[in-house]
Scaffold this motif. Structure first.
Motif, mmCIF file in Angstrom:
data_model
loop_
_atom_site.group_PDB
_atom_site.id
_atom_site.type_symbol
_atom_site.label_atom_id
_atom_site.label_comp_id
_atom_site.label_asym_id
_atom_site.label_seq_id
_atom_site.Cartn_x
_atom_site.Cartn_y
_atom_site.Cartn_z
ATOM 1 N N VAL A 71 0.831 -1.156 -0.061
ATOM 2 C CA VAL A 71 -0.246 0.068 -0.173
ATOM 3 C C VAL A 71 0.925 1.200 -0.046
ATOM 4 C CG1 VAL A 71 -2.022 1.193 1.045
ATOM 5 C CG2 VAL A 71 -1.538 -1.261 1.112
ATOM 6 N N GLN A 72 0.863 2.002 -1.356
ATOM 7 C CA GLN A 72 1.915 3.126 -1.302
ATOM 8 C C GLN A 72 1.332 4.344 -0.477
ATOM 9 O OE1 GLN A 72 4.419 2.819 -5.107
ATOM 10 N NE2 GLN A 72 2.495 1.967 -5.767
ATOM 11 N N PRO A 73 2.429 5.338 -0.358
ATOM 12 C CA PRO A 73 2.023 6.367 0.215
ATOM 13 C C PRO A 73 0.720 7.052 0.086
ATOM 14 C CG PRO A 73 4.267 6.441 -0.477
ATOM 15 C CD PRO A 73 3.618 5.339 -1.190
ATOM 16 N N ASP A 74 0.153 7.304 1.489
ATOM 17 C CA ASP A 74 -1.180 8.061 1.479
ATOM 18 C C ASP A 74 -2.303 7.390 0.930
ATOM 19 O OD1 ASP A 74 -0.072 9.999 3.074
ATOM 20 O OD2 ASP A 74 0.944 10.900 1.068
ATOM 21 N N SER A 75 -2.192 6.138 0.788
ATOM 22 C CA SER A 75 -3.407 5.508 0.298
ATOM 23 C C SER A 75 -4.431 4.490 1.031
ATOM 24 C CB SER A 75 -3.040 4.686 -1.131
ATOM 25 O OG SER A 75 -2.014 3.942 -0.881
ATOM 26 N N ILE A 76 -5.352 4.205 0.737
ATOM 27 C CA ILE A 76 -6.072 3.194 1.654
ATOM 28 C C ILE A 76 -6.401 2.005 0.997
ATOM 29 C CG2 ILE A 76 -8.354 3.184 3.007
ATOM 30 C CD1 ILE A 76 -8.213 6.216 3.213
ATOM 31 N N LEU A 77 -6.389 0.753 1.634
ATOM 32 C CA LEU A 77 -6.774 -0.374 1.020
ATOM 33 C C LEU A 77 -7.614 -1.028 1.952
ATOM 34 C CD1 LEU A 77 -6.383 -3.011 -0.902
ATOM 35 C CD2 LEU A 77 -4.591 -3.750 0.633
ATOM 36 N N ASP A 78 -8.986 -1.320 1.630
ATOM 37 C CA ASP A 78 -9.785 -2.124 2.413
ATOM 38 C C ASP A 78 -10.124 -3.548 1.923
ATOM 39 O OD1 ASP A 78 -10.394 0.091 4.082
ATOM 40 O OD2 ASP A 78 -12.225 0.735 3.048
ATOM 41 N N VAL A 79 -10.082 -4.309 2.588
ATOM 42 C CA VAL A 79 -10.280 -5.791 2.029
ATOM 43 C C VAL A 79 -11.420 -6.532 2.818
ATOM 44 C CG1 VAL A 79 -9.202 -8.004 1.685
ATOM 45 C CG2 VAL A 79 -7.768 -5.937 1.774
ATOM 46 N N ALA A 80 -12.347 -6.930 2.101
ATOM 47 C CA ALA A 80 -13.527 -7.940 2.619
ATOM 48 C C ALA A 80 -13.235 -9.043 2.020
ATOM 49 C CB ALA A 80 -14.676 -7.097 2.398
ATOM 50 N N LEU A 81 -13.163 -10.132 3.118
ATOM 51 C CA LEU A 81 -13.000 -11.700 2.652
ATOM 52 C C LEU A 81 -13.981 -12.513 3.314
ATOM 53 C CD1 LEU A 81 -9.331 -11.816 4.335
ATOM 54 C CD2 LEU A 81 -9.800 -11.773 1.953
ATOM 55 N N VAL A 82 -14.671 -13.217 2.244
ATOM 56 C CA VAL A 82 -15.596 -14.219 2.476
ATOM 57 C C VAL A 82 -15.251 -15.691 2.184
ATOM 58 C CG1 VAL A 82 -17.985 -14.653 2.110
ATOM 59 C CG2 VAL A 82 -17.166 -12.373 2.269
ATOM 60 N N SER A 83 -15.491 -16.511 3.261
ATOM 61 C CA SER A 83 -15.076 -17.943 2.996
ATOM 62 C C SER A 83 -16.158 -18.696 3.624
ATOM 63 C CB SER A 83 -13.705 -18.165 3.552
ATOM 64 O OG SER A 83 -13.583 -19.782 3.497
ATOM 65 N N MET A 84 -17.180 -18.899 3.078
ATOM 66 C CA MET A 84 -18.341 -19.964 3.608
ATOM 67 C C MET A 84 -18.356 -21.272 3.052
ATOM 68 S SD MET A 84 -19.269 -17.150 4.982
ATOM 69 C CE MET A 84 -20.930 -17.234 6.022
ATOM 70 N N LYS A 85 -17.999 -21.551 2.248
ATOM 71 C CA LYS A 85 -18.062 -23.162 1.521
ATOM 72 C C LYS A 85 -17.237 -23.917 2.487
ATOM 73 C CE LYS A 85 -20.659 -22.576 -1.810
ATOM 74 N NZ LYS A 85 -20.342 -21.857 -3.051
ATOM 75 N N GLN A 132 3.120 1.872 3.516
ATOM 76 C CA GLN A 132 4.143 2.654 3.623
ATOM 77 C C GLN A 132 3.657 4.112 4.037
ATOM 78 O OE1 GLN A 132 5.334 3.096 -0.539
ATOM 79 N NE2 GLN A 132 6.412 1.123 -0.523
ATOM 80 N N ASN A 133 4.380 5.305 4.190
ATOM 81 C CA ASN A 133 3.970 6.583 4.807
ATOM 82 C C ASN A 133 2.399 6.900 4.555
ATOM 83 O OD1 ASN A 133 6.642 6.674 5.756
ATOM 84 N ND2 ASN A 133 7.349 8.073 4.292
ATOM 85 N N GLY A 134 1.939 7.035 5.777
ATOM 86 C CA GLY A 134 0.632 7.778 5.706
ATOM 87 C C GLY A 134 -0.455 6.695 5.081
#
Ligand SMILES: Nc1ncnc2c1ncn2[C@@H]1O[C@H](COP(=O)(O)OP(=O)(O)OP(=O)(O)O)[C@@H](O)[C@H]1O
Ligand SMILES: [Mg+2]
Lengths: 249, 275
Positions: A60-74, A87-89
């Motif tokens: 995740v490079q500077p000043d960015s936002i990564l949201d992750v939704a994981l689904v495992s139902m099987k 990284q920074n910010g």
């Protein structure tokens, strides 16, 4: 409507994510190397239902936002390794929901590499077999990572005394100018709790859903698209009812 | 108009008999006060009517408007109109109070309540009972104070509008202001839609607000004495000793021997006006 069909991904992949919302279905054994551009915001929705193993690295490079939704139902076993470097910010929010109905293991490490980085990890397990279910959550705060926030929460709900679950949160801290926390809770519905809910008119089916909702909703809340959210909610609720109802009775 | 009819009810816990041959009829509009020393079976009676799986009915029947309550599941009893405000409300982590209330309301409706309508009802009830608004969004009863749990039971009762309402020591744990607030909420509900009520309390103060129409004393698993409000006054000032003496009850006997017999004779005595 197009967004509601996932892009199928398998094998070896190096991807630059630019779109704000990505819905991927991981198939078989998958290696994923993801780069999040500076100053961007990305939500990854990962459907793990058809996945046997995954190696996931994200930068995740500077000043960015990564949201992750994981689904495992099987009810298929899965082995997962995630490593996300901030990284920074940079910020990352990760939420997963699992139905513990097969051998499922996950190791997730978040590396706070830059200054002023923020991470939250929330993993929710609805456990309904005696199979192995293991989640390891690791927060690493490196020496250079000043002013860091790192939060982990692991929650599991079991439906019988025979269900086993292991959840290990850990923090490795090399820079103490940070705020870090972790919490773990494993709960089971007691007969008294069931009786209380039933005494207000709730059936086993609505109780199952009500309980599951507390585990599913936080994950879906990460998804900024109503249509996809509704679709996933319906898919998940159906699986949960089928899988958990018999256990409660 | 509803009638709850309990006939010759005997109940055991883990094979230990607690209630024996208890009979009681509660009609809409009536408020029955149920008193008795600790550990004599009041909660057992209420829990059995609600269907708590800990209690085994060994004899007798419970009918609601001619329907067999004992053959209903717990949720069916609730939907049939029976409500129990519990002595010890249960904590349910992971389920928010508002989600729970919404499910409970929807359980007795054909189509789900509209969100707007639900929030209006819930916020109204919470406001009437002067509860902190954040309690709606917290996990059900988790970390609630003793008094907050009791008020939350009444919030549920207001929203579910039962035809037969049972209160198990709802007044204990409430501060003096809350006691009046809770009593007012109950009376308000009772006035708009008359319920049949079965109210367990140890204290005259709560009954002074509710004005019960019937008063019963439960000792050793049987109703040994029934009467009117003056019975509450007398128990409040004199305790239970005079009842033990009058009915030849040994209070150290935990109902194991001849309590059934005692109960039957004494009830007859009471009905014959031997007060
Ligand atoms: N689930 C249970 N398991 C074992 N014993 C029980 C159970 N429930 C009730 N009992 C026993 O049955 C008897 C009656 O209990 P109950 O709770 O009905 O009394 P009560 O009249 O409501 O008393 P109190 O005024 O203290 O609330 C007691 O001896 C109690 O210990
Ligand atoms: Mg009691």
């Amino acid at each position: 409507m197009a967004i509601c069909n996932p892009i199928v991904i398998s094998g070896e992949n190096h991807l630059n994510v630019v779109e704000p919302l990505v819905y991927w279905q991981l198939n078989g054994n998958t290696n994923l190397d993801v780069m999040v551009q500076p100053n961007s915001q990305v939500t990854l929705v990962l459907d793990l239902n058809a996945c046997r193993s995954v190696q996931f690295h994200a930068m995740v490079q500077p000043d960015s936002i990564l949201d992750v939704a994981l689904v495992s139902m099987k009810d298929q076993s899965i082995d997962q390794h995630y490593r996300i470097t901030l990284q920074n910010g940079a910020t990352t929010n990760i939420r997963s929901c699992f139905l513990g109905n097969a051998k499922k293991t996950m190791k997730m490490e978040i590396i706070h590499h830059g200054l002023s980085t923020v991470s939250t990890m929330e993993h929710y397990g609805l456990i309904n077999t005696a199979n192995d279910f293991k989640i390891e959550a690791i927060g690493t705060i490196e020496k250079e990572a000043d002013n860091t926030q790192c939060r982990q929460a692991l929650r599991a709900l079991t439906f019988s005394d025979h269900d086993h679950v292991t959840m290990v949160p850990s923090l490795y801290i090399d820079n103490y100018n940070c705020s870090a926390s972790h919490s773990t809770s494993i709960g089971a519905m007691s007969p008294k709790q069931l009786y209380y809910l039933q005494s207000r008119g709730l059936t086993m089916e609505s109780i199952t859903l009500l309980l599951a909702k507390g585990y599913i909703t936080p994950v879906l809340e990460l998804i900024p698209e109503e249509e996809l959210k509704t679709q996933l909610r319906e898919e998940i609720e159906k699986v949960v009812i089928d899988a958990c109802l018999t256990k409660l009775q | 108009m509803s009638t709850l009819e309990i006939k010759d009810l005997s109940v055991s816990v883990n094979d230990k008999p607690i209630l024996s041959n208890l009979s009681l009829t509660v009609n809409s509009g009536e408020i029955h006060a149920l008193m008795g020393p600790n550990g004599n079976g009041k909660s057992t009676l209420l829990s059995t009517i609600m269907g708590d799986p800990d209690y085994t009915v060994t004899h007798g029947s419970i009918m609601l408007d001619g329907k067999d309550v004992l053959s209903m599941s717990v949720d069916q009893r609730s939907k049939a109109g029976i409500f129990l405000a519990m002595q010890y409300p249960i904590e349910i982590p992971g389920v928010t109070n508002s989600d729970f209330l919404k499910e409970a309301i929807n359980a007795r409706r054909e189509s789900p309540i509209r969100l707007f309508e639900f929030y209006r009802l819930m916020e109204g009830a919470i406001h009437d009972l002067k509860m902190k608004p954040d309690l709606a969004h917290r996990f059900l009863n988790q970390g609630f104070s003793g008094g907050e749990k009791k008020r939350n039971e009444i919030v549920q009762m207001k929203l579910l509008k039962p035809s037969i309402a049972m209160l198990d020591e709802t007044d204990s744990g409430l501060d003096v202001d809350a006691l009046k607030l809770v009593a007012d909420a109950i009376l308000d509900l009772h006035q708009t839609a008359p319920m049949g009520m079965l109210v367990v309390s140890h204290y005259k103060r709560f009954y002074d607000y509710l004005h019960p129409s019937h008063v019963h004393v439960l000792i050793n698993g049987s109703i040994i004495l029934s009467g009117e409000k003056d019975l509450i006054e007398r128990i409040d000032s004199e305790g239970y000793d005079w009842i033990y003496r009058q009915y030849g009850i040994d209070p150290s006997n935990n109902g194991k021997t001849s309590s059934g017999l005692l109960g039957t004779c004494a009830t007859k005595g009471a009905f014959n006006g031997n007060l």
